[in-house]
Design a protein around this motif. Structure first.
Motif, PDB file in Angstrom:
ATOM      1  N   ASN A  37      45.054  40.187  17.388  1.00 27.05           N
ATOM      2  CA  ASN A  37      43.663  40.448  17.773  1.00 27.05           C
ATOM      3  C   ASN A  37      43.049  39.139  18.248  1.00 27.05           C
ATOM      4  O   ASN A  37      42.246  38.521  17.555  1.00 27.05           O
ATOM      5  N   VAL A  39      40.626  37.334  19.723  1.00 27.24           N
ATOM      6  CA  VAL A  39      39.239  37.626  20.088  1.00 27.24           C
ATOM      7  C   VAL A  39      38.438  36.403  20.514  1.00 27.24           C
ATOM      8  O   VAL A  39      37.359  36.536  21.091  1.00 27.24           O
ATOM      9  N   TYR A  40      38.929  35.194  20.220  1.00 28.87           N
ATOM     10  CA  TYR A  40      38.130  34.001  20.485  1.00 28.87           C
ATOM     11  C   TYR A  40      38.314  33.528  21.923  1.00 28.87           C
ATOM     12  O   TYR A  40      39.329  32.929  22.277  1.00 28.87           O
ATOM     13  N   ILE A 156      37.883  37.805   3.953  1.00 28.95           N
ATOM     14  CA  ILE A 156      38.556  38.560   5.014  1.00 28.95           C
ATOM     15  C   ILE A 156      39.522  39.579   4.415  1.00 28.95           C
ATOM     16  O   ILE A 156      39.645  40.710   4.898  1.00 28.95           O
ATOM     17  N   THR A 166      31.827  37.646   0.754  1.00 33.22           N
ATOM     18  CA  THR A 166      31.712  37.869   2.197  1.00 33.22           C
ATOM     19  C   THR A 166      30.290  37.623   2.673  1.00 33.22           C
ATOM     20  O   THR A 166      30.068  37.006   3.729  1.00 33.22           O
ATOM     21  N   TYR A 172      31.756  39.232   7.543  1.00 34.02           N
ATOM     22  CA  TYR A 172      33.194  39.258   7.842  1.00 34.02           C
ATOM     23  C   TYR A 172      33.527  38.414   9.071  1.00 34.02           C
ATOM     24  O   TYR A 172      34.471  37.621   9.048  1.00 34.02           O
ATOM     25  N   HIS A 173      32.767  38.588  10.133  1.00 33.48           N
ATOM     26  CA  HIS A 173      33.063  37.870  11.384  1.00 33.48           C
ATOM     27  C   HIS A 173      32.892  36.363  11.202  1.00 33.48           C
ATOM     28  O   HIS A 173      33.726  35.577  11.671  1.00 33.48           O
ATOM     29  N   ARG A 176      35.770  34.908   9.270  1.00 31.59           N
ATOM     30  CA  ARG A 176      36.977  34.749  10.084  1.00 31.59           C
ATOM     31  C   ARG A 176      36.886  33.510  10.973  1.00 31.59           C
ATOM     32  O   ARG A 176      37.865  32.785  11.153  1.00 31.59           O
ATOM     33  N   ILE A 177      35.694  33.252  11.518  1.00 33.58           N
ATOM     34  CA  ILE A 177      35.504  32.071  12.363  1.00 33.58           C
ATOM     35  C   ILE A 177      35.685  30.794  11.545  1.00 33.58           C
ATOM     36  O   ILE A 177      36.375  29.854  11.972  1.00 33.58           O
TER      37      ILE A 177
END
Length: 233
Positions: A37, A39-40, A156, A166, A172-173, A176-177
């Motif tokens: 995934n 995404v970045y 995560i 979290t 969540y996002h 992850r970053i």
């Protein structure tokens, strides 16, 4: 005269060397998850201008996007990583060696002098103890980064069960970053650490393996009491 001096304890050396393969596996398995995934990116008006891991990079390493495999390795070895870090931190606290590792008031100023010396801009050697100021900051930072990776990893891994964690990480996002940025930090730390080891030489590297270092000590003159007293003429 050369003498053998103990420099690093057994537990410090074990946690240091065990951490290297553990982090390598964690980064490798994390990349498997990320590639599933990717995404970045930097996009504007529907056009992607920058992709963090371009396709040629993925093909060069020849590691496919195996999400299940990456998650299995990542979530297994994270417990060993956490346990190893816990043992290390507990040892530094119990033994009192944290005093040699935690930065003090002048560390950031002295770290700048260390950098100038390493770049051969400043000739005078900065203050030296078991660890210099730059090492104190770096080694303390890597412990805090490990804690950050563990916390964001839990956010995560189980965002519902660890909803409070979290939330504290910003969601969540955001978790992850932060987790991703910390991983990049580990890679940068590895590269700088390896360069520093090479510059320090084989003697310093071997001390982290054996725990001892051969040092030169000045000879002392034994003067008897008779020699100290003036002789009568």
């Amino acid at each position: 005269m050369k003498t053998i001096k103990e420099k690093h304890s057994v537990l410090m050396r074990w946690t240091h060397w065990v951490n290297f393969p553990l982090l390598s596996i964690m980064i490798w398995s994390g990349m498997l998850i990320y590639w599933s995934n990717d995404v970045y990116t930097i996009s504007l008006f529907g056009h992607t201008y920058f992709k963090f891991f371009p396709e040629w990079f993925n093909k060069a390493l020849d590691i496919p996007a195996h999400l299940a495999k990456g998650m299995a390795f990542h979530f297994l070895f994270m417990w060993f990583f956490a346990l190893n870090g816990l043992v290390y931190v507990a040892y530094t606290i119990i033994s009192g060696s944290w005093r040699e590792l935690v930065p003090h008031r002048k560390s950031f100023k002295e770290a700048w002098l260390v950098l100038l010396h390493d770049l051969h801009i400043r000739k005078m050697l900065p203050p030296q103890n078991k660890y210099n100021a730059a090492q104190r900051i770096a080694y303390t930072a890597i412990v805090l980064m490990g804690l950050g990776s563990l916390v964001t990893g839990l956010a995560i891994y189980k965002p519902v069960q660890f909803a409070t964690i979290t939330w504290l990480c910003g969601g969540y996002h955001a978790s992850r970053i932060i987790h991703f940025i910390l991983t990049i930090g580990y890679v940068i730390f590895f590269l700088i650490h390896i360069i520093q080891v090479i510059l320090a030489g084989w003697k310093n590297f071997w001390s982290v393996i054996s725990g001892f270092e051969v040092v030169n000590t000045p000879k002392t003159l034994n003067i008897s009491k008779d020699d100290e007293q003036p002789k009568e003429s």
